[in-house]
Design a protein around this motif. Structure first.
Motif, short mmCIF file in Angstrom:
data_model
loop_
_atom_site.label_atom_id
_atom_site.label_comp_id
_atom_site.label_asym_id
_atom_site.label_seq_id
_atom_site.Cartn_x
_atom_site.Cartn_y
_atom_site.Cartn_z
N LYS A 31 6.85 17.30 -3.87
CA LYS A 31 7.65 18.28 -3.14
C LYS A 31 7.78 19.54 -3.97
N THR A 32 7.41 20.66 -3.39
CA THR A 32 7.58 21.95 -4.04
C THR A 32 8.02 22.96 -3.00
N GLU A 33 8.75 23.97 -3.46
CA GLU A 33 9.13 25.03 -2.56
C GLU A 33 7.95 25.97 -2.41
N ASN A 34 7.87 26.66 -1.26
CA ASN A 34 6.73 27.51 -0.99
C ASN A 34 6.52 28.57 -2.06
N LYS A 35 7.58 29.03 -2.65
CA LYS A 35 7.48 30.10 -3.63
C LYS A 35 7.12 29.59 -5.02
N GLU A 36 7.03 28.30 -5.19
CA GLU A 36 6.76 27.76 -6.52
C GLU A 36 5.28 27.53 -6.77
N ILE A 37 4.50 27.26 -5.76
CA ILE A 37 3.10 26.91 -5.96
C ILE A 37 2.22 27.68 -4.99
N VAL A 38 1.14 28.25 -5.54
CA VAL A 38 0.15 28.95 -4.72
C VAL A 38 -1.20 28.36 -5.07
N PHE A 39 -2.01 28.02 -4.07
CA PHE A 39 -3.31 27.42 -4.36
C PHE A 39 -4.39 28.05 -3.49
N GLY A 40 -5.62 27.92 -3.95
CA GLY A 40 -6.74 28.57 -3.27
C GLY A 40 -7.11 29.85 -4.00
N ILE A 41 -8.41 30.11 -4.14
CA ILE A 41 -8.88 31.24 -4.95
C ILE A 41 -8.32 32.56 -4.46
N GLN A 42 -8.44 32.83 -3.17
CA GLN A 42 -7.99 34.12 -2.65
C GLN A 42 -6.48 34.27 -2.76
N ASN A 73 -5.83 17.68 -7.94
CA ASN A 73 -5.66 16.83 -6.76
C ASN A 73 -4.32 16.10 -6.77
N ARG A 74 -3.81 15.81 -7.98
CA ARG A 74 -2.51 15.14 -8.05
C ARG A 74 -1.38 16.08 -7.66
N ILE A 75 -1.60 17.37 -7.84
CA ILE A 75 -0.57 18.35 -7.49
C ILE A 75 -0.57 18.62 -6.00
N THR A 76 -1.75 18.77 -5.43
CA THR A 76 -1.85 18.95 -3.98
C THR A 76 -3.19 18.43 -3.49
N ARG A 77 -3.19 17.79 -2.31
CA ARG A 77 -4.41 17.31 -1.69
C ARG A 77 -5.03 18.37 -0.78
N LYS A 78 -4.35 19.48 -0.65
CA LYS A 78 -4.87 20.55 0.21
C LYS A 78 -6.03 21.25 -0.51
N ASN A 79 -6.69 22.13 0.19
CA ASN A 79 -7.91 22.76 -0.34
C ASN A 79 -7.56 23.81 -1.39
N HIS A 80 -7.38 23.36 -2.63
CA HIS A 80 -6.96 24.26 -3.71
C HIS A 80 -8.11 25.09 -4.27
N GLN A 81 -9.36 24.68 -4.00
CA GLN A 81 -10.56 25.41 -4.42
C GLN A 81 -10.64 25.57 -5.94
N GLY A 82 -9.91 24.74 -6.66
CA GLY A 82 -9.99 24.78 -8.12
C GLY A 82 -9.03 25.71 -8.79
N ALA A 83 -8.00 26.17 -8.08
CA ALA A 83 -7.03 27.10 -8.69
C ALA A 83 -5.64 26.87 -8.11
N ILE A 84 -4.67 26.69 -9.00
CA ILE A 84 -3.27 26.53 -8.60
C ILE A 84 -2.40 27.37 -9.53
N PHE A 144 0.84 -1.19 0.00
CA PHE A 144 0.00 0.00 0.00
C PHE A 144 0.88 1.24 0.00
N ARG A 145 0.53 2.18 -0.89
CA ARG A 145 1.26 3.44 -0.94
C ARG A 145 0.27 4.57 -0.79
N HIS A 146 0.43 5.35 0.24
CA HIS A 146 -0.49 6.46 0.44
C HIS A 146 -0.08 7.61 -0.47
N PHE A 147 -1.05 8.46 -0.81
CA PHE A 147 -0.78 9.59 -1.71
C PHE A 147 0.10 10.61 -1.00
#
Length: 272
Positions: free
Chosen positions: A30-41, A87-98, A23-26
């Motif tokens: 790995k991304t640096e904080n400055k590389e990806i921003v998610f969530g509408i606001q 969802n493959r990029i992040t499991r966090k609450n992206h709200q449909g925008a990355i 079994f492999r969990h999702f």
């Protein structure tokens, strides 16, 4: 050696528990904080801040048009994708925008050319036509910075993302060499020619050896994609077509190697 019958082997197999894949969990990439921003606001604030965004992914069913309008206003590439891709990029609450934020600040080509002439230097510019491999891009940037290239030009669409891998492969060179992102490389070629630069396309479609081309004046060297090389439009517009001589059986060089060869021929000629 003791004889093992087929029945014996079969009985042994039957006594073992059935094979199951571990079994492999999702895990989130790995991304640096400055590389990806998610969530509408968060994405909206990033767009308003003027930060450099390489690309923006939005869910196909996203009802928020403010993000799309703002991205269009700023000329940022938007890809509408299914929620599964987000969802493959992040499991966090992206709200449909990355949003993928660039690791560098892009320079304006006209400023680089003007500054180079003002300093009494002879411009040397590298144009990368749809080079998408991040490690190739990083290796080219490293060679270009070491050789004193004044700027690297890439297209707004269809170019390698400047991320942590690119920065690492460049050994930090991308922190020092200006990178210019242009909507149309063909218009960029026109601008450079009108600014007094000779455009040299490094391609096997030419007839002149790269050693027969003069790089001592203001020069822009074009290198093409890993798949199909330099676009026909840019080849037709170029002043020279430079061929790297080859004697082996393999038909072409890796683009980062080709970049090193022609860049250092330019350095050699300028240091004579």
């Amino acid at each position: 050696m003791p004889h093992i019958s087929a029945n014996t082997v079969s009985e042994e197999n039957e006594s073992r528990p059935p094979f199951r894949k571990p079994f492999r969990h999702f895990t989130t990439p790995k991304t640096e904080n400055k590389e990806i921003v998610f969530g509408i606001q968060s994405v909206l604030e990033t767009l308003r801040s003027g930060k450099e965004i390489d690309r923006l992914l939005v869910q196909r069913e996203l009802g928020n048009t403010e993000i799309l309008d703002l991205a269009h206003e700023k000329g940022i590439q938007v890809q509408k994708v299914p929620v599964e891709k987000l969802n493959r990029i992040t499991r966090k609450n992206h709200q449909g925008a990355i949003a993928f934020v660039s690791a560098i600040h892009y320079a304006k080509l006209e400023n680089v050319i003007a500054d180079t002439f003002e300093k009494g230097q002879i411009p040397l510019v590298l144009i990368l036509d749809r080079i998408t491999d991040v490690r190739n891009f990083g290796a080219i940037a490293r060679t270009a910075e070491c050789a004193g290239v004044h700027a690297i030009v890439i297209p707004s669409k269809g170019a390698a993302q400047i991320n942590a891998d690119a920065m690492k492969t460049s050994s930090g060179a991308l922190n020092f060499i200006p990178v210019c992102r242009e909507d149309s490389l063909l218009q960029t070629v026109n601008f450079l020619q009108n600014s007094g630069l000779r455009v040299v396309a490094c391609t096997e479609k030419g007839e002149s050896s790269m050693y027969a081309v003069d790089y001592t004046g203001p020069t822009a060297i074009v290198l093409g994609s890993e798949e199909d090389g330099i676009s026909d439009e840019i080849i037709r517009k170029s002043d020279d077509l430079a061929v790297i001589p080859q004697s082996g059986q393999v038909g072409s060089l890796n683009v980062s190697v080709a970049a090193g060869v022609i860049i250092y021929e330019t350095v050699r000629q300028r240091n004579l």
